[in-house]
Design an enzyme around this catalytic site. Structure first.
Site, mmCIF file in Angstrom:
data_model
loop_
_atom_site.group_PDB
_atom_site.id
_atom_site.type_symbol
_atom_site.label_atom_id
_atom_site.label_comp_id
_atom_site.label_asym_id
_atom_site.label_seq_id
_atom_site.Cartn_x
_atom_site.Cartn_y
_atom_site.Cartn_z
ATOM 1 C CB CYS A 176 -0.921 0.008 1.230
ATOM 2 S SG CYS A 176 -2.035 1.426 1.289
ATOM 3 C CB CYS A 353 -0.707 -17.867 32.009
ATOM 4 S SG CYS A 353 -1.270 -19.384 32.824
ATOM 5 C CB CYS A 459 -17.665 -4.942 34.211
ATOM 6 S SG CYS A 459 -16.680 -5.154 32.717
ATOM 7 C CB ILE A 460 -21.269 -8.497 31.521
ATOM 8 C CG1 ILE A 460 -21.491 -9.954 31.080
ATOM 9 C CG2 ILE A 460 -21.894 -7.516 30.556
ATOM 10 C CD1 ILE A 460 -22.951 -10.371 31.139
ATOM 11 C CG LEU A 461 -15.120 -9.735 28.150
ATOM 12 C CD1 LEU A 461 -15.272 -8.858 26.905
ATOM 13 C CD2 LEU A 461 -13.689 -9.696 28.660
ATOM 14 C CB THR A 462 -18.797 -13.140 25.834
ATOM 15 O OG1 THR A 462 -19.969 -13.106 26.643
ATOM 16 C CG2 THR A 462 -18.604 -14.543 25.289
ATOM 17 N N GLY A 470 -24.007 -18.127 22.365
ATOM 18 C CA GLY A 470 -24.979 -18.241 23.449
ATOM 19 C C GLY A 470 -24.418 -18.050 24.834
ATOM 20 C CE1 TYR A 471 -20.237 -21.583 26.589
ATOM 21 C CE2 TYR A 471 -19.661 -20.908 24.359
ATOM 22 C CZ TYR A 471 -19.747 -21.885 25.326
ATOM 23 O OH TYR A 471 -19.367 -23.169 25.040
ATOM 24 C CE LYS A 473 -30.114 -13.977 23.536
ATOM 25 N NZ LYS A 473 -31.198 -14.512 22.667
ATOM 26 C CD GLU A 493 -21.963 0.343 37.707
ATOM 27 O OE1 GLU A 493 -21.189 1.321 37.732
ATOM 28 O OE2 GLU A 493 -21.753 -0.721 38.321
#
Length: 595
Positions: A176, A353, A459-462, A470-471, A473, A493
């Site tokens: 590029c 790890c 706080c939520i994380l996949t 589906g994890y 939900k 929150e």
């Protein structure tokens, strides 16, 4: 003398014009010098005391010319150099100040070395015969300046691009030339997000798509203005234009190809083998043209936002930004910046790890660590297990280092997360998937030990390698299961991230449709739904409104049981199966006491 050798709009000078001006000034100075020599000769030939006053006055006048010619040469230099500085700095303040000072000096009488104006014949001795050598030296300097005026090699070249571009930077995509931009609005790019070649496009194609998007935006604005003229009600039905657009989108999605043929698969495999990860995979025929165009628009918008941040100095390409992490058997591309220590962040790639979440600088260090690491699952108590899915409760106060590393890892994929090191007031619920090598991190959510507003998720994380399976939900459902055991009504929150809001809206919709499908009465209460599902009433009302199932009629709020939505949900549930669901009977947990 007024400013004549001005600068152009982009900060450059007209070199030929300035050279002619300097040549004119040199000619005038030479003419004045010759007249000065004649006046000095007449002074030396005069011996008469009666003519001394007249000769002195003449010499006084010619001496003033000498000083002005010398001062004019000085002013020429003072006017030229500040203009060169204004070309690089973009300011004409210095040049204007020097010009004004030069004009003030021309209006005042010439000064002697003592600082006084000449007032007697003793001051006129400045024009004595010994000054002929001074005149010759001035003539040589003026001739050198005249020759240098035609030599323009020392002048900088005219700049042709935006002054914010750093020409030492270049796009990291192989092959590029950094020209063009994915948005079609910029001349150059320096990152993969704005590279047309990486997205298998040309610069001209990007400009064409940009003009098409602008026309569509104008049409959308015009249609919105027309809709504003309609009578606004609390629950307004879709307009005819919106209904036609919905039918059009449904038809476009129905026409998409069910799969790739043999030639297309060969083409895609050849593209992947020849370019690898240096190019975006071919996306045609994978989904409908409408959805692909939406994806392209989102890419262009995100690239434009990044370019604005870069021009504002808030984003610097390639500095202290972790691009990838090696996590178990996966190599993950990061999405956002995370405040790892500088000595690690500047490497661009981290090795982690997957059990203790310790981060390292190289593959060798990771291999040595894995040979000695005794962890095979997260610390804390295992409170849920069904099949190969487990959930561990980790106290931020008891396992501080692990929780801090988990927060730093999560920030690489979350934009709004601000908690990194103050983990003691929180509990972390880590979901894992087990095999013969250990329990691998799938995702987690955290919650405050004592939440004043009854937030059940902070706080939520996949993890990216487990997304769209589906994890997410399952994590949300598990958080509401804990709220049911605590006999509380919970809510996440705020603010929610973009992906988090999509996941929660989908979960709330599924919970309400399941409840309405099993409900057999004639009157329904929002409070009863909240108590049975542990979902906050505000979230229930917002979900019913988005599904157009809440109406206001004759002074009462009515909940419409839309059978078409319930039938669609049943079909999806049958197709999905029960593999990714939370079993309340597998939970072994008692609410922790306040600490």
């Amino acid at each position: 003398m007024p400013r004549t050798a001005g600068s152009s709009s982009d900060g450059t000078e007209d070199s030929d014009f300035s050279a002619d001006l300097e040549h004119t000034e040199v000619s005038e100075s030479a003419h004045r010098r010759s007249s000065t020599r004649l006046t000095r000769a007449s002074l030396r030939l005069s011996q008469s005391s009666q003519a001394a006053a007249a000769v002195a006055a003449s010499v006084f006048s010619s001496g003033r010319r000498v000083t002005r010619s010398q001062q004019g040469a000085t002013n020429t230099t003072a006017k030229r150099y500040p203009l060169r500085q204004s070309r690089s700095s973009g300011s004409d303040t210095e040049a204007n100040v020097d010009l004004k000072q030069g004009a003030d000096r021309d209006e005042t009488p010439p000064r002697t070395p003592t600082g006084n104006a000449p007032s007697s014949e003793s001051d006129i001795e400045v024009s004595s015969p010994s000054n002929d050598l001074e005149d010759e030296r001035l003539a040589k300097e003026l001739s050198l300046k005249e020759a240098a005026a035609h030599d323009l090699s020392h002048r900088p070249k005219r700049r042709r691009f935006h002054e914010s571009y750093n020409f030492n930077m270049k796009c990291p995509t192989p092959g590029c030339n950094s020209l063009g931009h994915l948005t079609g609005r910029h001349e150059r790019h320096f990152s993969i997000s704005g590279c047309p070649l990486y997205h298998n496009l040309s610069a001209d194609e990007c400009k064409g798509k940009a003009s098409t998007r602008d026309k569509q935006a104008e049409e959308r604005t015009l249609s919105h203005r027309q809709d504003e003229n309609r009578h606004s009600t609390r629950n307004q039905a879709p307009s005819d234009r919106q209904l036609r657009y919905k039918e059009k989108v449904t038809e476009l999605r129905r026409k998409r190809n069910s799969g790739l043929n043999k030639e297309q698969k060969e083409k895609y495999m050849e593209h992947r083998q020849s370019h690898g990860t240096s190019r975006e995979p071919l996306l045609e025929n994978i989904t409908s043209d409408y959805d692909l165009e939406l994806f392209r628009k989102a890419q262009a918008r995100a690239s434009d936002d990044l370019e604005k941040l870069r021009l504002a100095g808030q984003v610097s390409e390639g500095s202290n930004m972790i691009k990838t992490i090696v996590f178990g058997r996966y190599e993950l591309d990061t999405w956002y910046h995370s405040p790892y220590p500088e000595e690690y962040a500047r490497l661009g790639r981290l090795y982690m790890c997957e059990f203790c979440l310790k981060y390292m600088k190289s593959q060798t260090i990771l291999r040595r660590h894995m040979a000695k690491c005794v962890w095979k699952h997260p610390p804390g108590d295992e409170i849920y297990r069904k099949g190969n899915i487990s959930v561990f409760e980790v106290d931020g106060k008891k396992n501080k280092i692990y929780c801090q590393n988990l927060c730093l890892l999560a920030k690489l994929f979350l934009d709004h997360k601000t908690l990194y090191y103050d983990v003691e007031p929180f509990l972390f619920y880590v979901m894992t998937e087990a095999d013969n090598t250990g329990c691998h991190l799938v995702g987690y959510f955290s919650k405050e030990k004592n939440s004043f507003l009854n937030y059940n998720v902070s706080c939520i994380l996949t993890m990216p390698q487990y997304m769209r399976q589906g994890y997410g939900k399952m994590l949300i459902d598990f958080s509401y299961l804990l709220s049911k055991v605590e006999e509380k009504v919970g809510s996440p929150e705020r603010p929610l991230s973009d992906l988090g809001l999509i996941s929660y809206r989908s979960y709330w919709k599924e919970v309400l449709l399941r409840y309405l499908n099993n409900f057999q009465g004639k009157e329904i209460s929002i409070k009863e739904i909240s108590q049975e599902t542990a979902v906050n009433p505000v979230d229930i009302v917002s979900t019913l409104q988005s599904l157009q199932m809440l109406k206001y009629w004759k002074g009462k709020h009515l909940v419409l049981k839309r059978q078409d939505l319930i039938d669609d949900w049943k079909a999806k549930e049958t197709k999905r199966g029960n593999s990714k669901t939370i079993d309340p009977t597998a939970l072994k947990w008692t609410p922790p006491k306040g600490t």
